[in-house]
Motif scaffolding. Sequence first.
Motif, PDB file in Angstrom:
ATOM      1  N   VAL A   8     -32.065 -40.279 -26.860  1.00 54.20           N
ATOM      2  CA  VAL A   8     -32.284 -41.174 -28.162  1.00 54.20           C
ATOM      3  C   VAL A   8     -32.235 -42.548 -27.628  1.00 54.20           C
ATOM      4  N   PRO A   9     -32.935 -43.265 -28.228  1.00 60.94           N
ATOM      5  CA  PRO A   9     -33.257 -44.727 -27.993  1.00 60.94           C
ATOM      6  C   PRO A   9     -31.958 -45.519 -27.929  1.00 60.94           C
ATOM      7  N   LEU A  14     -26.659 -41.887 -32.906  1.00 60.34           N
ATOM      8  CA  LEU A  14     -25.789 -40.497 -32.956  1.00 60.34           C
ATOM      9  C   LEU A  14     -24.767 -40.814 -34.007  1.00 60.34           C
ATOM     10  N   HIS A  15     -24.477 -40.274 -35.055  1.00 63.31           N
ATOM     11  CA  HIS A  15     -23.359 -40.523 -35.913  1.00 63.31           C
ATOM     12  C   HIS A  15     -22.293 -39.251 -35.930  1.00 63.31           C
ATOM     13  N   ARG A  38     -22.245 -33.621 -33.940  1.00 61.69           N
ATOM     14  CA  ARG A  38     -22.220 -32.621 -35.049  1.00 61.69           C
ATOM     15  C   ARG A  38     -23.283 -32.313 -35.806  1.00 61.69           C
ATOM     16  N   SER A  39     -24.129 -33.449 -35.982  1.00 60.25           N
ATOM     17  CA  SER A  39     -25.056 -33.343 -36.804  1.00 60.25           C
ATOM     18  C   SER A  39     -26.253 -34.283 -36.127  1.00 60.25           C
ATOM     19  N   LEU A  45     -25.586 -30.297 -28.543  1.00 67.21           N
ATOM     20  CA  LEU A  45     -26.008 -30.907 -27.216  1.00 67.21           C
ATOM     21  C   LEU A  45     -24.705 -31.779 -26.851  1.00 67.21           C
ATOM     22  N   LEU A  46     -24.814 -32.075 -25.473  1.00 66.72           N
ATOM     23  CA  LEU A  46     -24.049 -33.127 -25.047  1.00 66.72           C
ATOM     24  C   LEU A  46     -24.725 -34.493 -24.600  1.00 66.72           C
ATOM     25  N   ALA A  47     -24.222 -35.372 -25.239  1.00 68.39           N
ATOM     26  CA  ALA A  47     -24.680 -36.911 -25.243  1.00 68.39           C
ATOM     27  C   ALA A  47     -24.057 -37.730 -23.912  1.00 68.39           C
TER      28      ALA A  47
END
Length: 73
Positions: A8-9, A14-15, A38-39, A45-47
């Motif tokens: 993700v840029p 990521l909320h 979670r959404s 996935l793991l960020a």
Amino acid sequence: MSALPRNVPASTDLHDVRWLRSSYSTGANNCVETARPRSGPGAGLLAVRDSKQPSGPALLFSLASWTGFLTAL
């Protein structure tokens, strides 16, 4: 079937995540942080992001890929 996102840029996209810093990190913020979205685009996935750039990009890994990476280290 669509491919899973790989990044993700901006990690701020990521909320509903709680970023965890490595216990090896020092006060100089020279480590990585991880979160489990979670959404949204990273759900399941793991960020992973750079702790020095908390609003910068994040890489997304499946849990199996991340575990394999850590095991190889």
